[in-house]
Design an enzyme around this catalytic site. Structure first.
Site: not given
Ligand code: IMP
Ligand code: MG
Length: 175
Positions: A93-94, A97, A146, A159
């Site tokens: 994963e990237d 959050d 962010f 990206r």
């Molecule tokens: P969550 O953990 O369900 O909030 O979702 C995480 C996803 O939200 C990640 O895979 C990203 O695609 C997107 N995301 C969350 N924070 C960021 C950020 O700081 N920059 C860009 N995308 C983000």
């Molecule tokens: Mg993602």
């Protein structure tokens, strides 16, 4: 408008460190990397090439939607090409959050009975976590900001930046 968070050099060093740990932990195993498009694509490209063991790759496209919060469901837009039963799956994963997306995905993939299922994320934002999920491998713990670049986007922009940067709140809120 943007502030560098981690330079390309700092990211590369961290990616190598993660890949070394994973290579050692998965020695002799059947490592299968599962990546959710598109954010983790750049990380996967560097991470997978830094591994010193063999690994196979597969990709998924998922939509996270509000309902997933209560049901733990995730809508799969593109499923994996290959079965994961009895395989050692590492989710790449990237950023984690709220954790809702990855949590829902873990639940879905566990139903397919992999031999093991772990999470490797480049970035972790634990301050906004809504569910009890912790990455097994994590590059950087970051504050609730962010971030863009190195695969991460804001409205599909940035990206392809080779480094990670934080986007000023005013910019995010303009859209
Ligand atoms: P969550 O953990 O369900 O909030 O979702 C995480 C996803 O939200 C990640 O895979 C990203 O695609 C997107 N995301 C969350 N924070 C960021 C950020 O700081 N920059 C860009 N995308 C983000
Ligand atoms: Mg993602």
């Amino acid at each position: 408008m943007m502030e560098t968070l981690f330079t390309a050099e700092v990211i590369q060093a961290k990616v190598k460190e993660l890949a070394a740990r994973v290579s050692s932990d998965y020695q002799g195993k059947d490592l299968h990397l599962v990546t959710i498009l598109k954010g983790a694509l750049v990380f996967l490209a560097d991470f997978s090439r830094a591994l010193t063991i063999q690994a196979t790759l597969d990709f998924m496209v998922v939509a996270s939607y509000a309902a997933a919060r209560s049901t733990g469901e995730v809508r799969i837009l593109k499923d994996l090409d290959f079965p994961i039963k009895n395989r050692d799956v590492l989710l790449v994963e990237d950023v984690i959050d709220h954790g809702i997306t990855i949590q829902a995905l873990v639940q879905t993939l566990l139903l397919r009975q992999p031999a093991s299922l772990k999470i490797c994320t480049l970035l972790d934002k634990p301050s906004r976590r809504a569910v009890a999920i912790k990455p097994d491998y994590n590059g950087f713990v970051i504050p609730d900001k962010f971030v863009v670049g190195y695969g991460l986007d804001f409205n599909e922009q940035y990206r392809n930046l080779p480094y990670l940067a934080t986007l000023r709140k005013e910019v995010c809120e303009r859209v």
